[in-house]
Enzyme design. Structure first.
Site, short mmCIF file in Angstrom:
data_model
loop_
_atom_site.label_atom_id
_atom_site.label_comp_id
_atom_site.label_asym_id
_atom_site.label_seq_id
_atom_site.Cartn_x
_atom_site.Cartn_y
_atom_site.Cartn_z
CE LYS A 174 -1.97 -1.63 3.77
NZ LYS A 174 -2.85 -2.01 4.87
CB THR A 205 -7.92 7.99 6.92
OG1 THR A 205 -6.83 8.54 7.90
CG2 THR A 205 -8.05 8.96 5.87
N GLY A 207 -8.86 3.08 10.46
CA GLY A 207 -9.39 1.77 9.94
C GLY A 207 -9.32 1.47 8.50
CB THR A 208 -7.47 2.91 5.58
OG1 THR A 208 -6.31 3.27 6.39
CG2 THR A 208 -8.32 4.16 5.66
N GLY A 209 -6.72 0.20 6.81
CA GLY A 209 -6.01 -1.07 6.66
C GLY A 209 -6.78 -2.24 6.96
CB CYS A 210 -9.16 -3.07 9.64
SG CYS A 210 -7.81 -2.48 11.26
#
Length: 263
Positions: A174, A205, A207-210
């Site tokens: 990412k 933003t 929580g984007t990775g989860c």
């Protein structure tokens, strides 16, 4: 009819923006049945992580055995695992499943708080990455796992090759923290895809990775192949970021229900 089943193995976010809560919201939004194995509990809000407590390894194993032994899963996603003992247990069990495994190698929170013990990094490398169908590190996690610092888009391919040598079938790096338009790199060493998206002027933003990893797992359970699942997940999380909203006094969450709210 019973919808596809997706299992998340991760930590609980008391603020509801990331972790188990974000995973289950994502799964519900994408039409799959979400199930959870809680590996740790955090005291967390929009300002950061005030503390976390790991569950005993036997409790994590019992949850895994309970869900997989009866209900089963058509995809699995892992997130915060915190300690070497928890990584060991999860990797051992997931090494026996045939469902695709999406590994989000969570190292720090959005606020910069550590969520993985330093001594657990080697266990992630040696035990968890070899059972991963897809691993989804951000640039900090790439450096943590490979000692390679990616400073521009040209550095993404060598980093991906280093990660692939550790055992996962696919790597999604990412690149949202790079300057310029965000670009992600997806590769299995043979096929290669560059995924772009607009950069939204939005600080909400959390929580984007989860959310991205859970969306990939959900689309895999729905029958997509890896590149299609990642593309569809990227579209979903980009919309969730665009619709992120303020919450508390710090970083707000992405909006997992953005498609519902925008209809």
């Amino acid at each position: 009819m019973t919808p596809p089943r997706v299992l998340t193995v991760a930590g609980s976010d008391s603020g509801g923006g990331a972790g188990i809560q974000a995973d289950l919201k994502t799964m519900s939004a994408l039409g799959v049945h979400g199930m959870s194995v809680i590996a740790a509990v955090t005291a967390q809000n929009s300002l950061g992580v005030q503390g976390y407590w790991e569950l005993p390894p036997e409790a994590v194993r019992a949850q895994l055995d309970s869900v997989l032994g009866d209900i089963g899963a058509q995809a699995v996603k892992t997130g915060m695992l915190a300690s070497p003992a928890l990584v060991e247990v999860v990797a051992e069990v997931l090494g026996t499943v045939t469902a695709p495994v999406v590994v989000d190698p969570v190292g720090v929170s959005k606020h910069g708080d550590s969520l993985l013990a330093p001594e657990a990094v080697e266990t992630v490398i040696s035990r968890l990455l070899p059972v991963a169908t897809v691993v989804t590190p951000n640039l900090y996690e790439v450096e943590q796992l490979t000692s390679i610092k990616v400073e521009d888009e040209t550095g993404m391919r060598p980093a991906a090759e280093a990660l692939l040598s550790l055992g996962p079938t696919w790597v999604l790096i990412k690149g949202g923290h790079l300057p310029g338009p965000p670009v992600d790199l997806l590769t299995d060493g043979t096929e290669e895809y560059r995924l772009t998206a607009p950069r939204h002027d939005n600080h909400h933003t959390h929580g984007t990775g989860c959310t991205l990893a859970s969306a990939i797992a959900s689309h895999l359970a729905l029958g997509d192949d890896i590149p299609t699942a990642v593309h569809n997940a990227k579209t979903y999380v980009t919309g969730a970021i665009a619709h992120g909203y303020p919450l508390g006094s710090g970083i707000g969450p992405v909006d997992h229900a953005w498609r519902h709210r925008s209809t």
